[in-house]
Write a protein that holds these residues in place. Structure first.
Motif, PDB file in Angstrom:
ATOM      1  N   LEU A  94      12.578   5.998  -3.173  1.00 22.38           N
ATOM      2  CA  LEU A  94      13.452   7.096  -3.619  1.00 22.38           C
ATOM      3  C   LEU A  94      12.942   7.712  -4.916  1.00 22.38           C
ATOM      4  N   GLU A  95      12.605   6.855  -5.862  1.00 21.96           N
ATOM      5  CA  GLU A  95      12.138   7.315  -7.168  1.00 21.96           C
ATOM      6  C   GLU A  95      10.883   8.179  -7.062  1.00 21.96           C
ATOM      7  N   TYR A  96       9.946   7.764  -6.221  1.00 18.20           N
ATOM      8  CA  TYR A  96       8.674   8.483  -6.095  1.00 18.20           C
ATOM      9  C   TYR A  96       8.699   9.557  -5.019  1.00 18.20           C
ATOM     10  N   GLY A  97       9.801   9.652  -4.288  1.00 23.13           N
ATOM     11  CA  GLY A  97       9.954  10.723  -3.302  1.00 23.13           C
ATOM     12  C   GLY A  97       9.091  10.570  -2.062  1.00 23.13           C
ATOM     13  N   HIS A  98       8.854   9.334  -1.648  1.00 23.06           N
ATOM     14  CA  HIS A  98       8.137   9.135  -0.392  1.00 23.06           C
ATOM     15  C   HIS A  98       8.874   8.097   0.447  1.00 23.06           C
ATOM     16  N   SER A  99       8.336   7.817   1.619  1.00 24.05           N
ATOM     17  CA  SER A  99       9.022   6.929   2.562  1.00 24.05           C
ATOM     18  C   SER A  99       8.956   5.469   2.119  1.00 24.05           C
ATOM     19  N   GLU A 100       9.876   4.690   2.647  1.00 22.38           N
ATOM     20  CA  GLU A 100       9.850   3.250   2.404  1.00 22.38           C
ATOM     21  C   GLU A 100       8.588   2.642   3.012  1.00 22.38           C
ATOM     22  N   LYS A 101       8.150   3.184   4.131  1.00 22.76           N
ATOM     23  CA  LYS A 101       6.911   2.710   4.754  1.00 22.76           C
ATOM     24  C   LYS A 101       5.736   2.897   3.802  1.00 22.76           C
ATOM     25  N   ARG A 102       5.666   4.049   3.149  1.00 21.87           N
ATOM     26  CA  ARG A 102       4.566   4.314   2.218  1.00 21.87           C
ATOM     27  C   ARG A 102       4.642   3.365   1.018  1.00 21.87           C
ATOM     28  N   GLU A 103       5.844   3.136   0.501  1.00 21.56           N
ATOM     29  CA  GLU A 103       5.996   2.242  -0.651  1.00 21.56           C
ATOM     30  C   GLU A 103       5.629   0.807  -0.274  1.00 21.56           C
ATOM     31  N   PHE A 104       6.096   0.364   0.876  1.00 22.73           N
ATOM     32  CA  PHE A 104       5.766  -0.981   1.341  1.00 22.73           C
ATOM     33  C   PHE A 104       4.254  -1.121   1.522  1.00 22.73           C
ATOM     34  N   ALA A 105       3.634  -0.148   2.176  1.00 17.56           N
ATOM     35  CA  ALA A 105       2.183  -0.176   2.406  1.00 17.56           C
ATOM     36  C   ALA A 105       1.427  -0.177   1.078  1.00 17.56           C
ATOM     37  N   PHE A 106       1.905   0.607   0.117  1.00 12.84           N
ATOM     38  CA  PHE A 106       1.288   0.638  -1.207  1.00 12.84           C
ATOM     39  C   PHE A 106       1.336  -0.748  -1.855  1.00 12.84           C
ATOM     40  N   LEU A 107       2.498  -1.409  -1.797  1.00  7.68           N
ATOM     41  CA  LEU A 107       2.636  -2.723  -2.422  1.00  7.68           C
ATOM     42  C   LEU A 107       1.744  -3.763  -1.732  1.00  7.68           C
ATOM     43  N   VAL A 108       1.604  -3.656  -0.421  1.00  6.21           N
ATOM     44  CA  VAL A 108       0.699  -4.567   0.296  1.00  6.21           C
ATOM     45  C   VAL A 108      -0.739  -4.304  -0.139  1.00  6.21           C
ATOM     46  N   ALA A 109      -1.158  -3.039  -0.167  1.00  7.48           N
ATOM     47  CA  ALA A 109      -2.531  -2.705  -0.585  1.00  7.48           C
ATOM     48  C   ALA A 109      -2.775  -3.177  -2.008  1.00  7.48           C
ATOM     49  N   HIS A 110      -1.838  -2.924  -2.886  1.00  2.00           N
ATOM     50  CA  HIS A 110      -1.953  -3.334  -4.289  1.00  2.00           C
ATOM     51  C   HIS A 110      -2.134  -4.851  -4.388  1.00  2.00           C
ATOM     52  N   SER A 111      -1.282  -5.572  -3.694  1.00  8.06           N
ATOM     53  CA  SER A 111      -1.338  -7.026  -3.744  1.00  8.06           C
ATOM     54  C   SER A 111      -2.616  -7.559  -3.097  1.00  8.06           C
ATOM     55  N   MET A 112      -3.040  -6.962  -2.002  1.00 10.53           N
ATOM     56  CA  MET A 112      -4.289  -7.394  -1.355  1.00 10.53           C
ATOM     57  C   MET A 112      -5.479  -7.217  -2.290  1.00 10.53           C
ATOM     58  N   LEU A 113      -5.480  -6.151  -3.058  1.00 10.09           N
ATOM     59  CA  LEU A 113      -6.568  -5.957  -4.018  1.00 10.09           C
ATOM     60  C   LEU A 113      -6.539  -7.054  -5.086  1.00 10.09           C
ATOM     61  N   HIS A 114      -5.350  -7.482  -5.484  1.00 12.84           N
ATOM     62  CA  HIS A 114      -5.265  -8.636  -6.386  1.00 12.84           C
ATOM     63  C   HIS A 114      -5.850  -9.875  -5.714  1.00 12.84           C
ATOM     64  N   LEU A 115      -5.560 -10.067  -4.424  1.00 16.45           N
ATOM     65  CA  LEU A 115      -6.095 -11.225  -3.710  1.00 16.45           C
ATOM     66  C   LEU A 115      -7.617 -11.148  -3.567  1.00 16.45           C
ATOM     67  N   CYS A 116      -8.164  -9.947  -3.767  1.00 18.55           N
ATOM     68  CA  CYS A 116      -9.622  -9.749  -3.724  1.00 18.55           C
ATOM     69  C   CYS A 116     -10.234  -9.724  -5.127  1.00 18.55           C
ATOM     70  N   GLY A 117      -9.445 -10.075  -6.133  1.00 16.81           N
ATOM     71  CA  GLY A 117      -9.981 -10.238  -7.477  1.00 16.81           C
ATOM     72  C   GLY A 117      -9.783  -9.079  -8.434  1.00 16.81           C
ATOM     73  N   TYR A 118      -9.113  -8.027  -8.010  1.00 13.30           N
ATOM     74  CA  TYR A 118      -8.913  -6.864  -8.887  1.00 13.30           C
ATOM     75  C   TYR A 118      -7.692  -7.069  -9.764  1.00 13.30           C
ATOM     76  N   ASP A 119      -7.694  -6.380 -10.903  1.00 10.17           N
ATOM     77  CA  ASP A 119      -6.562  -6.408 -11.818  1.00 10.17           C
ATOM     78  C   ASP A 119      -6.406  -5.018 -12.415  1.00 10.17           C
ATOM     79  N   HIS A 120      -5.348  -4.818 -13.185  1.00  6.33           N
ATOM     80  CA  HIS A 120      -5.087  -3.501 -13.779  1.00  6.33           C
ATOM     81  C   HIS A 120      -4.589  -3.625 -15.214  1.00  6.33           C
ATOM     82  N   MET A 121      -5.104  -4.624 -15.913  1.00  8.29           N
ATOM     83  CA  MET A 121      -4.681  -4.831 -17.296  1.00  8.29           C
ATOM     84  C   MET A 121      -5.281  -3.791 -18.242  1.00  8.29           C
ATOM     85  N   GLU A 122      -6.471  -3.322 -17.922  1.00  9.17           N
ATOM     86  CA  GLU A 122      -7.151  -2.306 -18.723  1.00  9.17           C
ATOM     87  C   GLU A 122      -7.151  -0.985 -17.947  1.00  9.17           C
TER      88      GLU A 122
END
Length: 167
Positions: free
Chosen positions: A116-144
């Protein structure tokens, strides 16, 4: 890829949780050229559940949208250790013989709120969170800032490639 889903809160969306999670995860693994057959665990929970995990595992006393628990230590993001690396010994599922890449925990409430906040579908938000988390599982971070840019670009590349856009 072996994918386990535990829906602790019996979350219901207008898309198939397991199908989207598997599709996005497979796209990330393909993009990252993961050379192994992997196992991933996904838990869908609520504010209380993720809050408790944050407190227990990260000493953070608040809920969040997603948590990632990688089983592998990477020297460089996206560069998988060699097959003979000893750390694999602790990551192999003895029943299946596949690498247990890690765990993803997604907060159902935050999927709905952020969509709701970002104005897109729940499917898109869920998919984004999965992609984000999978990248963490592949060693990526976003501290910098530079790390965050890399993750953002990869997330967009994967989701756009799957046709899961903000529209």
């Amino acid at each position: 890829m072996i994918f386990y889903v535990e829906n602790e809160v019996d979350a219901k969306f207008d898309f198939d949780i397991e199908e989207i999670a598997k599709t996005v995860s497979a796209a990330v693994l393909e993009e990252e050229k993961c050379p192994f057959d992997v196992e991933i665990n996904l838990t869908i929970t609520d504010d209380d559940g993720i809050h408790e995990m944050n407190r227990q595992f990260r000493d953070i006393d608040r809920p969040t949208d997603v948590l990632s628990f990688p089983n592998i230590a990477y020297e460089e993001p996206g560069v998988f250790p060699s097959e003979d690396d000893e750390q694999w010994n602790d990551c192999i599922d003895l029943d299946t013989g596949v690498i247990m890449l890690g765990d993803i925990v997604i907060n159902e409430k935050r999927v709905r709120e952020q969509a709701l906040e970002y104005g897109h579908s729940e499917k898109r938000e869920f998919a984004f969170l999965v992609a984000h988390s999978m990248l963490h599982l592949c060693g990526y971070d976003h501290m910098e800032a530079d790390e965050a840019k890399v993750m953002e670009d990869k997330q967009n590349l994967i989701l756009n490639g799957l046709g899961i856009t903000r529209d």
